[in-house]
Design a protein around this motif. Structure first.
Motif, PDB file in Angstrom:
ATOM      1  N   GLN A  98      -9.269 -22.280 -35.983  1.00 29.20           N
ATOM      2  CA  GLN A  98      -8.852 -22.862 -37.004  1.00 29.20           C
ATOM      3  C   GLN A  98      -8.756 -21.916 -38.138  1.00 29.20           C
ATOM      4  OE1 GLN A  98      -7.178 -24.880 -39.222  1.00 29.20           O
ATOM      5  NE2 GLN A  98      -7.654 -26.648 -37.874  1.00 29.20           N
ATOM      6  N   GLY A 147      -3.436 -24.182 -32.473  1.00 31.98           N
ATOM      7  CA  GLY A 147      -3.006 -24.666 -30.923  1.00 31.98           C
ATOM      8  C   GLY A 147      -2.653 -23.528 -30.054  1.00 31.98           C
ATOM      9  N   ALA A 148      -2.388 -22.068 -30.749  1.00 32.57           N
ATOM     10  CA  ALA A 148      -1.953 -21.156 -30.057  1.00 32.57           C
ATOM     11  C   ALA A 148      -3.346 -20.247 -29.648  1.00 32.57           C
ATOM     12  CB  ALA A 148      -1.137 -20.345 -30.672  1.00 32.57           C
ATOM     13  N   LEU A 149      -4.272 -20.179 -30.692  1.00 35.52           N
ATOM     14  CA  LEU A 149      -5.328 -19.159 -30.515  1.00 35.52           C
ATOM     15  C   LEU A 149      -6.648 -19.759 -30.442  1.00 35.52           C
ATOM     16  CD1 LEU A 149      -4.351 -16.683 -33.196  1.00 35.52           C
ATOM     17  CD2 LEU A 149      -3.977 -16.603 -30.771  1.00 35.52           C
ATOM     18  N   LYS A 150      -6.591 -21.415 -30.369  1.00 37.74           N
ATOM     19  CA  LYS A 150      -7.841 -21.949 -30.629  1.00 37.74           C
ATOM     20  C   LYS A 150      -9.000 -21.523 -31.664  1.00 37.74           C
ATOM     21  CE  LYS A 150      -6.951 -24.226 -26.805  1.00 37.74           C
ATOM     22  NZ  LYS A 150      -6.139 -25.849 -27.142  1.00 37.74           N
ATOM     23  N   SER A 200      -1.844 -25.565 -37.689  1.00 37.32           N
ATOM     24  CA  SER A 200      -1.852 -26.294 -36.590  1.00 37.32           C
ATOM     25  C   SER A 200      -1.241 -25.387 -35.773  1.00 37.32           C
ATOM     26  CB  SER A 200      -0.841 -27.564 -36.786  1.00 37.32           C
ATOM     27  OG  SER A 200      -0.665 -28.075 -35.294  1.00 37.32           O
ATOM     28  N   PRO A 201      -0.006 -24.764 -35.829  1.00 42.32           N
ATOM     29  CA  PRO A 201       0.359 -23.851 -34.699  1.00 42.32           C
ATOM     30  C   PRO A 201      -0.377 -22.542 -34.269  1.00 42.32           C
ATOM     31  CG  PRO A 201       2.007 -24.335 -36.232  1.00 42.32           C
ATOM     32  CD  PRO A 201       0.934 -24.815 -36.936  1.00 42.32           C
ATOM     33  N   ILE A 202      -1.194 -22.132 -35.315  1.00 40.03           N
ATOM     34  CA  ILE A 202      -2.205 -21.084 -34.715  1.00 40.03           C
ATOM     35  C   ILE A 202      -3.281 -21.506 -34.225  1.00 40.03           C
ATOM     36  CG2 ILE A 202      -3.907 -19.484 -36.049  1.00 40.03           C
ATOM     37  CD1 ILE A 202      -1.770 -18.870 -38.333  1.00 40.03           C
ATOM     38  N   ARG A 247      -6.766 -29.226 -34.125  1.00 39.85           N
ATOM     39  CA  ARG A 247      -5.936 -28.304 -34.629  1.00 39.85           C
ATOM     40  C   ARG A 247      -5.138 -28.535 -35.920  1.00 39.85           C
ATOM     41  NH1 ARG A 247      -0.563 -29.640 -33.369  1.00 39.85           N
ATOM     42  NH2 ARG A 247      -0.667 -31.372 -32.041  1.00 39.85           N
TER      43      ARG A 247
END
Length: 419
Positions: free
Chosen positions: A380, A375-378, A371-373, A266
């Motif tokens: 990149q 982490g939330a949506l798998k 990184s947050p996106i 991520r």
């Protein structure tokens, strides 16, 4: 009637339409994002105890590997830095409460750079390293842009803050790479020496030979090779041949950790990480990554071969670097301040095409949101944004004049006149 160029069309579009990214928003938005980033930093500080957060990560958590490697080298055990258990023991001397082991995959040349750090206490060493490399980073950027609005945009650039929070070497490598690009035409030997120094992270220097071959800059290319070998040799002689052997052996572990997500995908804006997050098998992820990397290499070759615009050449190389190497992280995205600056200046000089300012905003936000996106949506987003930036650069280079050079450095507050 002669056909209008893309630049003429872009100019007319800019004059005819009022764009949402106007001067007032460029004054306001960076301040808001800077406050957000400072709030994140304050939250991390308040959640820490003795500069170690609740998850056991120390302040400037990547920097602890630099300090640990320095300590081992100063005590005559430099090769032990490539052993995670032994390096972890050294890292705990800096921060006893640290619970996470961080690996070391750097060549002897970078080991030489960090060698003096453990002469200082951990926090003092961190600030010395970060502020000195940040100073070099800003010094090189000031050769390209200056003015209040440009500096506010830079101060709120999340790529800068990601490197700051990590305690990493993104400022150092970005400054070296950009300084080399600014020196290629007028100071070819200096450019070669700087490119050789960038071998402290060899995977970030991989496109320089492509660019230099494209323009026939043999003097710079030979100087770069000699400088890289010399720097590596000095590090090896200073620290011992065991360090060089351990470095090459560690590359296999780095590849293994990359493939099995021991290194967080991520946080990696590479095509390989994008595909692995989508659960593509390792082999096919490498195949697709190599295809994209080949296209990026061709784009850099074409831009450097056929375009004389120094800004577009630099933007193409520094952007494509992240599409060529599978091993890049969010803190490396500190590099993107330079393509943003070069392309902003080119847009202000020649006019904007549809969507270009939105691409620059996406790039400016990428290090913070990636990184947050993921982490939330798998998912990149890094490669998509970087491909858009490279395409924007390539399109501009294809439409640029074939002769002459541009020297758009020092355009004061022009970055505040988007609309």
């Amino acid at each position: 009637m002669p056909e209008k160029s893309k630049y003429e069309i872009g100019r007319e579009t800019m004059k005819a339409d009022s764009h949402w990214l106007n001067r007032e928003r460029l004054i306001f938005y960076p301040r808001i994002f800077l406050l957000l980033l400072l709030a994140i930093g304050l939250k991390l500080f308040l959640r820490s105890k003795n500069t170690v957060d609740l998850s056991g990560q120390p302040f400037g958590y990547d920097f602890i590997t630099f300090w640990g490697a320095s300590h081992l080298a100063l005590t005559g055990h430099a090769q032990d830095a490539y052993s995670i258990p032994l390096l972890f023991k050294a890292e705990q001397l800096a921060q006893p409460a640290s619970k996470i082991a961080y690996p070391w995959y750097y060549p002897p040349s970078f080991h030489l750079v960090v060698l003096p750090l453990a002469l200082l206490p951990y926090i003092a060493a961190y600030w010395t390293f970060i502020l000195s490399t940040l100073g070099g980073y800003l010094l090189v950027l000031r050769r390209i842009i200056h003015g209040n609005i440009a500096m506010w945009c830079l101060a709120a650039f999340s790529g800068l803050w990601m490197n700051f929070f990590h305690g990493q070497n993104g400022f150092l490598t970005a400054a070296i790479a950009a300084a080399a690009l600014l020196s290629v035409e007028r100071r070819p030997v200096l450019a070669g020496v700087l490119i050789g120094l960038l071998a402290i992270k060899p995977h970030l220097a991989i496109l320089f030979p492509v660019a230099l071959l494209a323009i026939g800059a043999w003097r710079t290319l030979i100087t770069a090779a000699v400088a890289a070998i010399t720097f590596m040799a000095i590090g090896t002689v200073t620290l011992g041949t065991a360090v060089l052997k351990a470095f090459f052996a560690s590359l296999g572990y780095a590849r293994l950790f990359l493939e099995n997500e021991s290194l967080a995908w991520r946080k990696m804006p590479s095509v390989f990480a994008f595909l692995r997050l989508l659960e593509m098998p390792v082999t096919w992820a490498y195949v697709v990554h190599c295809i994209v990397a080949a296209v990026a290499v061709i784009a850099v070759w074409q831009v450097w071969r056929h375009c004389r615009n120094r800004n577009l050449r630099g933007a193409a190389l520094m952007t494509a670097t992240f599409l060529v190497s599978p091993y890049v992280f969010d803190y490396d995205l500190a590099w993107l301040a330079f393509p943003i600056a070069w392309l902003a200046l080119d847009g202000l000089r020649t006019g904007w095409l549809r969507g270009e300012r939105e691409v620059l905003v996406a790039v400016w936000l990428l290090p913070l949101l990636m990184s947050p996106i993921a982490g939330a949506l798998k998912f990149q987003i890094g490669p998509l944004v970087l491909c858009s930036l490279l395409w924007m650069t390539y399109r501009r280079a294809a439409a640029a004049p074939m002769t002459g050079t541009t020297t758009d450095e020092g355009h004061a507050d022009q970055i505040g006149t988007f609309a």
